[in-house]
Design a protein around this motif. Structure first.
Motif, PDB file in Angstrom:
ATOM      1  N   ASP A   9       0.761  -1.174  -0.098  1.00  0.00           N
ATOM      2  CA  ASP A   9       0.044   0.039   0.018  1.00  0.00           C
ATOM      3  C   ASP A   9       0.770   1.217  -0.012  1.00  0.00           C
ATOM      4  N   THR A  10       1.889   1.055   0.677  1.00  0.00           N
ATOM      5  CA  THR A  10       2.958   2.322   0.395  1.00  0.00           C
ATOM      6  C   THR A  10       4.254   1.795   0.567  1.00  0.00           C
ATOM      7  N   GLU A  12       8.192   3.495  -0.114  1.00  0.00           N
ATOM      8  CA  GLU A  12       9.068   4.848  -0.267  1.00  0.00           C
ATOM      9  C   GLU A  12      10.574   4.394  -0.369  1.00  0.00           C
ATOM     10  N   THR A  90       7.940   8.187  -3.234  1.00  0.00           N
ATOM     11  CA  THR A  90       6.956   7.631  -2.470  1.00  0.00           C
ATOM     12  C   THR A  90       5.924   7.107  -3.556  1.00  0.00           C
ATOM     13  N   ARG A  92       2.607   5.946  -5.054  1.00  0.00           N
ATOM     14  CA  ARG A  92       1.423   6.095  -4.731  1.00  0.00           C
ATOM     15  C   ARG A  92       0.651   4.870  -4.618  1.00  0.00           C
ATOM     16  N   SER A  93      -0.420   4.717  -3.775  1.00  0.00           N
ATOM     17  CA  SER A  93      -1.277   3.601  -3.122  1.00  0.00           C
ATOM     18  C   SER A  93      -1.985   2.919  -4.597  1.00  0.00           C
ATOM     19  N   ARG A 127      10.534   2.608   3.148  1.00  0.00           N
ATOM     20  CA  ARG A 127       9.146   2.277   4.223  1.00  0.00           C
ATOM     21  C   ARG A 127       8.440   1.151   3.017  1.00  0.00           C
ATOM     22  N   ASP A 129       4.745  -0.795   3.343  1.00  0.00           N
ATOM     23  CA  ASP A 129       3.313  -1.024   4.120  1.00  0.00           C
ATOM     24  C   ASP A 129       2.608  -2.281   3.410  1.00  0.00           C
ATOM     25  N   SER A 187      -8.319   6.774   5.129  1.00  0.00           N
ATOM     26  CA  SER A 187      -7.885   7.184   3.698  1.00  0.00           C
ATOM     27  C   SER A 187      -8.749   7.576   2.679  1.00  0.00           C
TER      28      SER A 187
END
Length: 195
Positions: A9-10, A12, A90, A92-93, A127, A129, A187
């Protein structure tokens, strides 16, 4: 446990890129565009084209010290001439769920190359997720059921029910959480229900 949906989902990632002999990324021109927009007091987003893609250019630098931040449907890119790493991305989801991390990574590197930037050393993941949605009458696992080398972990609960497991701190963090709860509470990523 009946797993309904899972995925990244994320993500980075720090990219260490070096300019080739000629680069089309003009930092001075970006500064001028940003300052001109600021002086005009316009609230409309400033759209710039870089490497054949449209991006929204942020009105200022970032809290982490990058002088520029651009974004589109795929990435939020922080960058600067003198930063090390010089690009921090990052993913994007919505792009991760529809295209995947590998495709976004490859696409970013191709975009950077179109501007005249090549990898100077391997990128660093900072990161990641992992989101999941499951049907389980009672959560029958805890942080001890995960195999990890991290020294720190934590869990977040709501109404005495675990929603999130977090592993690591600062440089590398993994979060495992119930995505349905997160969508409904924070979200608003209701497009996930189509996945």
């Amino acid at each position: 446990m009946n797993l309904l949906l899972s995925g990244l989902d994320t993500v980075e990632c720090a990219y260490y890129l070096r300019p080739a002999a000629a680069t089309s990324l003009d930092f001075d021109a970006l500064r001028v565009k940003r300052e001109t927009r600021f002086q005009s007091k316009s609230r409309d987003p400033l759209v710039v084209e870089l490497g054949g893609m449209a991006f929204e250019l942020s009105r200022g630098g970032t809290r982490s010290g990058y002088p520029f931040m651009i974004s589109n449907q795929q990435w939020v890119i922080q960058f600067g001439e003198f930063n090390d790493p010089n690009f921090f991305v990052t993913f994007r989801s919505v792009a991760l769920w529809h295209r995947g991390a590998k495709a976004l990574h490859d696409s970013f590197l191709a975009w950077a190359e179109s501007l005249g930037y090549l990898p100077a050393r391997p990128e660093g993941l900072s990161r990641c997720d992992f989101a999941f949605d499951f049907h389980l009458p009672l959560v029958d696992f805890n942080e001890d059921n995960f195999i990890t080398l991290t020294e720190k972990d934590s869990q977040h609960r709501k109404n005495r029910k675990v929603q999130t497991f977090t592993f690591g701190r600062d440089e590398v963090v993994l979060r495992v959480y119930n995505k349905s709860d997160e969508v409904n509470e924070a979200s608003g990523k209701f497009w996930l229900h189509e996945c």
